[in-house]
Scaffold this active site. Sequence first.
Site, PDB file in Angstrom:
ATOM      1  N   ILE A 170     -24.926  22.493   9.492  1.00  0.00           N
ATOM      2  CA  ILE A 170     -25.083  23.836  10.062  1.00  0.00           C
ATOM      3  C   ILE A 170     -26.339  23.799  10.925  1.00  0.00           C
ATOM      4  O   ILE A 170     -27.458  23.743  10.400  1.00  0.00           O
ATOM      5  CB  ILE A 170     -25.215  24.898   8.948  1.00  0.00           C
ATOM      6  CG1 ILE A 170     -24.010  24.833   7.997  1.00  0.00           C
ATOM      7  CG2 ILE A 170     -25.342  26.296   9.559  1.00  0.00           C
ATOM      8  CD1 ILE A 170     -24.185  25.621   6.703  1.00  0.00           C
ATOM      9  N   GLU A 171     -26.135  23.759  12.241  1.00  0.00           N
ATOM     10  CA  GLU A 171     -27.273  23.623  13.154  1.00  0.00           C
ATOM     11  C   GLU A 171     -27.861  24.983  13.496  1.00  0.00           C
ATOM     12  O   GLU A 171     -27.304  26.034  13.165  1.00  0.00           O
ATOM     13  CB  GLU A 171     -26.830  22.872  14.409  1.00  0.00           C
ATOM     14  CG  GLU A 171     -26.381  21.457  14.068  1.00  0.00           C
ATOM     15  CD  GLU A 171     -26.106  20.583  15.272  1.00  0.00           C
ATOM     16  OE1 GLU A 171     -25.956  21.107  16.401  1.00  0.00           O
ATOM     17  OE2 GLU A 171     -26.042  19.347  15.070  1.00  0.00           O
ATOM     18  N   CYS A 188     -28.120  19.544   6.843  1.00  0.00           N
ATOM     19  CA  CYS A 188     -27.099  18.483   6.841  1.00  0.00           C
ATOM     20  C   CYS A 188     -25.949  18.839   5.900  1.00  0.00           C
ATOM     21  O   CYS A 188     -26.114  19.612   4.948  1.00  0.00           O
ATOM     22  CB  CYS A 188     -27.708  17.170   6.367  1.00  0.00           C
ATOM     23  SG  CYS A 188     -28.867  16.421   7.511  1.00  0.00           S
ATOM     24  N   GLU A 248     -24.567  17.003   3.613  1.00  0.00           N
ATOM     25  CA  GLU A 248     -24.799  16.569   2.235  1.00  0.00           C
ATOM     26  C   GLU A 248     -25.621  17.594   1.463  1.00  0.00           C
ATOM     27  O   GLU A 248     -25.328  17.922   0.313  1.00  0.00           O
ATOM     28  CB  GLU A 248     -25.528  15.218   2.220  1.00  0.00           C
ATOM     29  CG  GLU A 248     -24.785  14.091   2.899  1.00  0.00           C
ATOM     30  CD  GLU A 248     -25.117  13.965   4.381  1.00  0.00           C
ATOM     31  OE1 GLU A 248     -25.262  15.003   5.067  1.00  0.00           O
ATOM     32  OE2 GLU A 248     -25.226  12.826   4.849  1.00  0.00           O
ATOM     33  N   CYS A 289     -29.147  10.915   5.876  1.00  0.00           N
ATOM     34  CA  CYS A 289     -30.520  10.839   6.388  1.00  0.00           C
ATOM     35  C   CYS A 289     -31.500  10.746   5.213  1.00  0.00           C
ATOM     36  O   CYS A 289     -31.135  10.932   4.042  1.00  0.00           O
ATOM     37  CB  CYS A 289     -30.830  12.046   7.264  1.00  0.00           C
ATOM     38  SG  CYS A 289     -31.216  13.540   6.328  1.00  0.00           S
ATOM     39  N   CYS A 342     -31.849  13.870   2.943  1.00  0.00           N
ATOM     40  CA  CYS A 342     -30.698  14.025   2.040  1.00  0.00           C
ATOM     41  C   CYS A 342     -30.750  13.002   0.911  1.00  0.00           C
ATOM     42  O   CYS A 342     -30.418  13.310  -0.232  1.00  0.00           O
ATOM     43  CB  CYS A 342     -29.390  13.908   2.809  1.00  0.00           C
ATOM     44  SG  CYS A 342     -29.068  15.352   3.849  1.00  0.00           S
TER      45      CYS A 342
HETATM   46  N1  THU Z   1     -26.403  15.209   9.932  1.00  0.00           N
HETATM   47  C1  THU Z   1     -25.808  15.441   8.739  1.00  0.00           C
HETATM   48  O1  THU Z   1     -25.176  16.482   8.513  1.00  0.00           O
HETATM   49  N2  THU Z   1     -25.947  14.496   7.768  1.00  0.00           N
HETATM   50  C2  THU Z   1     -26.613  13.318   7.917  1.00  0.00           C
HETATM   51  O2  THU Z   1     -26.749  12.562   6.978  1.00  0.00           O
HETATM   52  C3  THU Z   1     -27.161  12.957   9.219  1.00  0.00           C
HETATM   53  C4  THU Z   1     -27.186  14.041  10.238  1.00  0.00           C
HETATM   54  C5  THU Z   1     -26.242  16.220  11.002  1.00  0.00           C
HETATM   55  C6  THU Z   1     -27.485  16.964  11.337  1.00  0.00           C
HETATM   56  C7  THU Z   1     -27.205  17.395  12.758  1.00  0.00           C
HETATM   57  O3  THU Z   1     -26.468  18.604  12.739  1.00  0.00           O
HETATM   58  C8  THU Z   1     -26.315  16.303  13.304  1.00  0.00           C
HETATM   59  O4  THU Z   1     -25.824  15.588  12.188  1.00  0.00           O
HETATM   60  C9  THU Z   1     -27.015  15.337  14.246  1.00  0.00           C
HETATM   61  O5  THU Z   1     -28.170  14.859  13.690  1.00  0.00           O
END
Ligand code: THU
Length: 126
Positions: free
Chosen positions: A43-44, A53, A55, A86, A89
């Site tokens: 969810i950005e 993220c 996760e 990441c 997470c």
């Molecule tokens: N993102 C995730 O949802 N999980 C990860 O483990 C790595 C990155 C998302 C964050 C952002 O919305 C997009 O991927 C690009 O970084």
Amino acid sequence: MTYTELLSIADKAMKNAYAPYSEFKVGAALLCSDGTVFTGCNIENATYGATNCAERTAIFKAVSEGHRDFEAIAIVSSGGDETFPCGICRQVMAEFAPELKIILRDKNGIEAIYQLSELLPKSFSL
Ligand code: THU
């Protein structure tokens, strides 16, 4: 619940991703020890740092519903390749499940299983 099924659930969760800035969609499905599954998507936010993220969305949903015993998390993304969680997470996973299994799918669709302790050795804890 097989890990193949868990990956399919993550695929469905990815459809809810809100990623207008990166256009990189991520889905996660968290399997609890009692068989319950919680899903998550990324969810950005216009202030990029407020992004959550997939996760952590799944883990926070689970913990907020009283679940803390986790067995595995499946992660998929629109990137197609193996999408490793990441660092933030990984640390959040380690808080609740240091031996969590992380289920990924590579660009050929082959499933890969990792142990959190191999992705985040010597994690921080109090
Ligand atoms: N993102 C995730 O949802 N999980 C990860 O483990 C790595 C990155 C998302 C964050 C952002 O919305 C997009 O991927 C690009 O970084």
